[in-house]
Design an enzyme around this catalytic site. Sequence first.
Site, PDB file in Angstrom:
ATOM      1  N   ARG A   1       1.083  -5.246  -5.713  1.00  0.00           N
ATOM      2  CA  ARG A   1       1.116  -6.544  -4.945  1.00  0.00           C
ATOM      3  C   ARG A   1       1.557  -7.635  -5.911  1.00  0.00           C
ATOM      4  O   ARG A   1       1.011  -7.638  -7.046  1.00  0.00           O
ATOM      5  CB  ARG A   1      -0.183  -6.849  -4.197  1.00  0.00           C
ATOM      6  CG  ARG A   1      -0.634  -5.661  -3.258  1.00  0.00           C
ATOM      7  CD  ARG A   1      -1.668  -6.025  -2.256  1.00  0.00           C
ATOM      8  NE  ARG A   1      -2.226  -4.921  -1.551  1.00  0.00           N
ATOM      9  CZ  ARG A   1      -1.478  -4.136  -0.572  1.00  0.00           C
ATOM     10  NH1 ARG A   1      -0.297  -4.802  -0.261  1.00  0.00           N
ATOM     11  NH2 ARG A   1      -2.233  -2.986   0.081  1.00  0.00           N
TER      12      ARG A   1
ATOM     13  N   ASP B   1      -0.320   2.480   8.403  1.00  0.00           N
ATOM     14  CA  ASP B   1      -0.636   1.845   9.578  1.00  0.00           C
ATOM     15  C   ASP B   1       0.055   1.706  10.955  1.00  0.00           C
ATOM     16  O   ASP B   1      -0.416   1.480  12.002  1.00  0.00           O
ATOM     17  CB  ASP B   1      -0.930   0.318   9.487  1.00  0.00           C
ATOM     18  CG  ASP B   1      -1.780   0.076   8.100  1.00  0.00           C
ATOM     19  OD1 ASP B   1      -2.754   0.751   7.874  1.00  0.00           O
ATOM     20  OD2 ASP B   1      -1.586  -1.043   7.364  1.00  0.00           O
TER      21      ASP B   1
ATOM     22  N   ARG C   1      -5.526  -1.707   9.093  1.00  0.00           N
ATOM     23  CA  ARG C   1      -5.398  -3.179   8.916  1.00  0.00           C
ATOM     24  C   ARG C   1      -5.588  -3.792  10.208  1.00  0.00           C
ATOM     25  O   ARG C   1      -6.720  -3.733  10.822  1.00  0.00           O
ATOM     26  CB  ARG C   1      -3.999  -3.616   8.388  1.00  0.00           C
ATOM     27  CG  ARG C   1      -3.840  -4.831   7.413  1.00  0.00           C
ATOM     28  CD  ARG C   1      -2.888  -4.898   6.731  1.00  0.00           C
ATOM     29  NE  ARG C   1      -1.488  -4.850   7.467  1.00  0.00           N
ATOM     30  CZ  ARG C   1      -0.610  -5.983   7.598  1.00  0.00           C
ATOM     31  NH1 ARG C   1      -1.008  -7.080   7.119  1.00  0.00           N
ATOM     32  NH2 ARG C   1       0.304  -5.906   8.382  1.00  0.00           N
TER      33      ARG C   1
ATOM     34  N   ASP D   1       4.606  -4.354   6.275  1.00  0.00           N
ATOM     35  CA  ASP D   1       4.918  -6.045   6.568  1.00  0.00           C
ATOM     36  C   ASP D   1       5.250  -6.714   5.547  1.00  0.00           C
ATOM     37  O   ASP D   1       6.176  -7.641   5.419  1.00  0.00           O
ATOM     38  CB  ASP D   1       3.847  -6.408   7.385  1.00  0.00           C
ATOM     39  CG  ASP D   1       4.005  -7.822   7.937  1.00  0.00           C
ATOM     40  OD1 ASP D   1       4.714  -8.042   8.873  1.00  0.00           O
ATOM     41  OD2 ASP D   1       3.374  -8.770   7.455  1.00  0.00           O
TER      42      ASP D   1
ATOM     43  N   GLY E   1       0.826  -1.243  -0.061  1.00  0.00           N
ATOM     44  CA  GLY E   1      -0.063   0.020   0.026  1.00  0.00           C
ATOM     45  C   GLY E   1       0.782   1.252  -0.051  1.00  0.00           C
ATOM     46  O   GLY E   1       1.783   1.329   0.689  1.00  0.00           O
TER      47      GLY E   1
ATOM     48  N   ASP F   1       2.354  -0.074  12.077  1.00  0.00           N
ATOM     49  CA  ASP F   1       2.158  -1.389  12.579  1.00  0.00           C
ATOM     50  C   ASP F   1       3.545  -2.232  12.335  1.00  0.00           C
ATOM     51  O   ASP F   1       3.701  -3.535  12.551  1.00  0.00           O
ATOM     52  CB  ASP F   1       1.118  -2.256  11.950  1.00  0.00           C
ATOM     53  CG  ASP F   1       1.330  -2.518  10.640  1.00  0.00           C
ATOM     54  OD1 ASP F   1       2.167  -1.667   9.907  1.00  0.00           O
ATOM     55  OD2 ASP F   1       0.738  -3.223   9.892  1.00  0.00           O
TER      56      ASP F   1
ATOM     57  N   THR G   1       4.254   3.011   5.817  1.00  0.00           N
ATOM     58  CA  THR G   1       2.830   2.561   5.725  1.00  0.00           C
ATOM     59  C   THR G   1       2.004   3.566   6.802  1.00  0.00           C
ATOM     60  O   THR G   1       2.630   3.762   7.752  1.00  0.00           O
ATOM     61  CB  THR G   1       2.785   1.064   6.284  1.00  0.00           C
ATOM     62  OG1 THR G   1       1.491   0.510   6.742  1.00  0.00           O
ATOM     63  CG2 THR G   1       3.853   0.892   7.583  1.00  0.00           C
TER      64      THR G   1
END
Length: 319
Positions: free
Chosen positions: A72, A127, A171, A103, A11, A129, A125
């Site tokens: 992707r 996120d 996510r 990730d 992303g 994360d 990202t």
Amino acid sequence: MKRIGVLTSGGDSPGMNAAIRAVVRKAIYHGIEVYGISYGYQGLIEGDIKKMELGSVGDIIHRGGTMLYTARCEEFKTLEGQKKGIEQLKKHGIEGLVVIGGDGSYRGAQKLSEHGFPTVGVPGTIDNDIPGTDFTIGFDTALNTIIDAIDKIRDTATSHERTYVIEVMGRHAGDLALWAGLADGAETIVIPEEEHDMNLILANIKRGVERGKKHSIIIVAEGVGSGFDFGEKISAEMNVETRVTVLGHIQRGGSPTGADRVLASRLAAKAVDLLLEGKAGMTVGIQRNEIVYHSINDILDQPHKIDTDMYKLSQELSI
């Protein structure tokens, strides 16, 4: 090392262009050639690789998205796909690679490292994360986009005396929901890292109504479930008018904030330094405002953790 490559994968996130720019200019400053790989690992396999110059990254630091595009790639998850990618890198004389992404991108970088190809990961990202860094590139911009949206929704919620459920991205991580909820004074924040009790959520809304509160803002992280499901439950259990807003991909776009531009520049420059120092199989990050690096294997073995003190504070302030 005389020639390195750079790609963005997974992303997109605001600040990726600033990171690409830093890789290219830092490398050229040290007399290293840089090759941009378009469309992530898919472009790597297909050989979509071009030499980059100083002018290639001019006037991009303020732009969202990624000039190298992203995609992707299921094929790169296979041994055959990984070997194709390494063959392309060797064909172009590329001796090291900077991978900017989240990730999934890191797992691709890990595979390249396991095959002996020098690779360094840069966390890009929204996120937030990725373990080993306090912040990822794009998180601050996405956070401010969410805050701006909630501010506008609150105006309508106040005017119509409604309860609003707002679903945000992230996510499987609740950082965006938690930070946005605390910044915007949300009555309830629902994140995947913490258990939630629907009865308590309803009780909080009821308590607010009883003390004369005209509206409520409830933020739900997408990793927990659908915001529409929460909205239906609230409407079914309480006599309050409820509206649901799913912010969606608006959170991933936009011009990066100053914080993300600076973070991207610092992290990407450090990634180039690591390659030149022969420290491959690493990821870069920022902790307590210091640029750090870790083994990519150690990072991928760690679970994502939320700031539990911040979550507790959000509950204390939403009484």
